[in-house]
Design an enzyme around this catalytic site. Structure first.
Site, PDB file in Angstrom:
ATOM      1  N   LYS A  77       0.822  -1.209   0.000  1.00  0.00           N
ATOM      2  CA  LYS A  77       0.000   0.000   0.000  1.00  0.00           C
ATOM      3  C   LYS A  77       0.860   1.265   0.000  1.00  0.00           C
ATOM      4  O   LYS A  77       2.047   1.222   0.292  1.00  0.00           O
ATOM      5  CB  LYS A  77      -0.987  -0.038   1.163  1.00  0.00           C
ATOM      6  CG  LYS A  77      -2.116  -1.039   0.856  1.00  0.00           C
ATOM      7  CD  LYS A  77      -3.220  -1.055   1.866  1.00  0.00           C
ATOM      8  CE  LYS A  77      -4.289  -2.055   1.366  1.00  0.00           C
ATOM      9  NZ  LYS A  77      -5.234  -2.410   2.423  1.00  0.00           N
TER      10      LYS A  77
ATOM     11  N   ARG B  95      -2.866 -10.310   4.888  1.00  0.00           N
ATOM     12  CA  ARG B  95      -3.253 -10.438   3.479  1.00  0.00           C
ATOM     13  C   ARG B  95      -2.152  -9.804   2.632  1.00  0.00           C
ATOM     14  O   ARG B  95      -1.930  -8.602   2.739  1.00  0.00           O
ATOM     15  CB  ARG B  95      -4.597  -9.724   3.268  1.00  0.00           C
ATOM     16  CG  ARG B  95      -5.100  -9.722   1.843  1.00  0.00           C
ATOM     17  CD  ARG B  95      -6.382  -8.894   1.739  1.00  0.00           C
ATOM     18  NE  ARG B  95      -6.911  -8.882   0.397  1.00  0.00           N
ATOM     19  CZ  ARG B  95      -6.470  -8.075  -0.569  1.00  0.00           C
ATOM     20  NH1 ARG B  95      -5.510  -7.217  -0.335  1.00  0.00           N
ATOM     21  NH2 ARG B  95      -7.009  -8.133  -1.774  1.00  0.00           N
TER      22      ARG B  95
HETATM   23  N1  PMM Z   1      -7.158  -4.235   0.873  1.00  0.00           N
HETATM   24  C1  PMM Z   1      -7.484  -4.294  -0.428  1.00  0.00           C
HETATM   25  C2  PMM Z   1      -8.414  -5.233  -0.892  1.00  0.00           C
HETATM   26  N2  PMM Z   1      -9.029  -6.072  -0.051  1.00  0.00           N
HETATM   27  N3  PMM Z   1      -9.327  -6.877   2.130  1.00  0.00           N
HETATM   28  C3  PMM Z   1      -9.059  -6.822   3.431  1.00  0.00           C
HETATM   29  N4  PMM Z   1      -9.678  -7.657   4.290  1.00  0.00           N
HETATM   30  N5  PMM Z   1      -8.141  -5.943   3.932  1.00  0.00           N
HETATM   31  C4  PMM Z   1      -7.479  -5.063   3.139  1.00  0.00           C
HETATM   32  O1  PMM Z   1      -6.674  -4.272   3.665  1.00  0.00           O
HETATM   33  C5  PMM Z   1      -7.773  -5.081   1.744  1.00  0.00           C
HETATM   34  C6  PMM Z   1      -8.715  -6.025   1.272  1.00  0.00           C
HETATM   35  C7  PMM Z   1      -6.857  -3.338  -1.389  1.00  0.00           C
HETATM   36  O2  PMM Z   1      -5.594  -3.748  -1.701  1.00  0.00           O
HETATM   37  P1  PMM Z   1      -5.181  -4.379  -3.128  1.00  0.00           P
HETATM   38  O3  PMM Z   1      -5.907  -3.561  -4.169  1.00  0.00           O
HETATM   39  O4  PMM Z   1      -3.737  -4.163  -3.131  1.00  0.00           O
HETATM   40  O5  PMM Z   1      -5.589  -5.813  -3.122  1.00  0.00           O
END
Ligand code: PMM
Length: 272
Positions: free
Chosen positions: A213, A249
């Site tokens: 991020k 994650r």
């Molecule tokens: N961040 C993203 C997408 N899904 N789900 C959870 N539970 N927690 C998060 O911090 C989260 C998520 C966005 O990140 P990406 O676009 O890099 O996947």
């Protein structure tokens, strides 16, 4: 939060069209499945399959398109005995994914984006990740007013837990996520991480999504490539594990797996 269970690694599987390929929709699904299998080989415990980007400023994907992307990939991975979560804000996608074998519904809106989500979670019996969320990606960067970010994230999530349990979702099925980068500045993300015990006081498992991020990137030189964010991400994974996180994650599973192996060795050493 307890250190009794090892922290789980959730690998990110994005099912998005490959603009450089003319291989059609099956190509996208096959590519996502192959990537998921690579993540499992690198040590992922769970694969998080998503068909819609929630990055700041991202436009929404049509519901039918999200379903088309996600369901075949969930079915294929779950059919191989892999624990799958579905990253969606939509109840219809969540339900179809659970029918295709997903065990976990990962909803970045904690049910706020779709009124049908909470009853759907109650009906399906799936585990549910409720993430702290204040609004869709096109406006989340303007919803960053807090007087005490850690306490407000805790209180806003506690209200979602109340809604979920009132609808019949057992609290044992709920995992909380502070939503790093969602309606939070870099400084606010670090404060939430540094004070994870505040959220932990709710007594529910915690998932941390820091991977790659912006606030991680801001520690690096401006021209650093995205993959340079994986080492600091792995350090956040290790510190999250030490703070008792249920799961992390991440995009790059291998670096986080190695970092968590260090934490495991450290903790077994400290037990004597
Ligand atoms: N961040 C993203 C997408 N899904 N789900 C959870 N539970 N927690 C998060 O911090 C989260 C998520 C966005 O990140 P990406 O676009 O890099 O996947």
């Amino acid at each position: 939060m307890s250190l009794a269970e090892p922290t789980l690694v959730m690998g990110v599987v994005n099912v998005t069209p490959d603009s450089f390929s003319d291989g059609g929709e099956w190509f996208d699904a096959e590519r996502a499945v192959a990537h998921g299998l690579d993540l499992v080989a690198a040590g992922a415990d769970i694969l998080d399959v998503g068909g819609e980007s929630t990055r700041p400023g991202a436009a929404r994907v049509e519901p039918a398109e999200e379903l088309r992307r996600v369901v075949p990939v969930v079915r294929e991975l779950a059919g191989r005995g892999i624990r799958v979560s579905v990253d969606t804000m939509r109840a219809a996608t969540a339900r179809a994914a659970v029918e295709a074998g997903a065990e976990i519904i990962n909803d970045v809106s904690a049910g706020l984006a779709d009124d049908a989500m909470v009853p759907t979670v109650a009906e399906t019996g799936a585990l549910y990740v409720a993430m702290h969320w204040r609004g869709h990606s096109d406006r989340m960067d303007s919803l960053i007013e807090y007087t005490d970010v850690a306490a407000e994230v805790r209180d806003e999530l506690a209200r979602r837990v109340d809604v979920l349990t009132a609808a019949g979702v057992a609290s044992e099925r709920i995992i909380l996520d502070p939503g790093l980068g969602f309606s939070k500045t870099g400084a606010q993300n670090w404060e939430v991480l540094g004070r994870l015990d505040v959220l932990g006081a709710l007594g529910l498992p915690i998932l941390i999504g820091a991977s790659r991020k912006r606030f991680i990137g801001s520690l690096l030189p401006d021209d650093a490539p995205m993959t340079d964010r994986d080492l600091p991400t792995a350090v956040v994974s290790a510190l999250s594990a030490r703070a008792g996180a249920w799961g992390v994650r991440v995009h790059d599973v291998q670096s986080t797996r190695r970092a968590l192996d260090v934490v495991g060795a450290w903790q077994s050493g400290s037990r004597g």
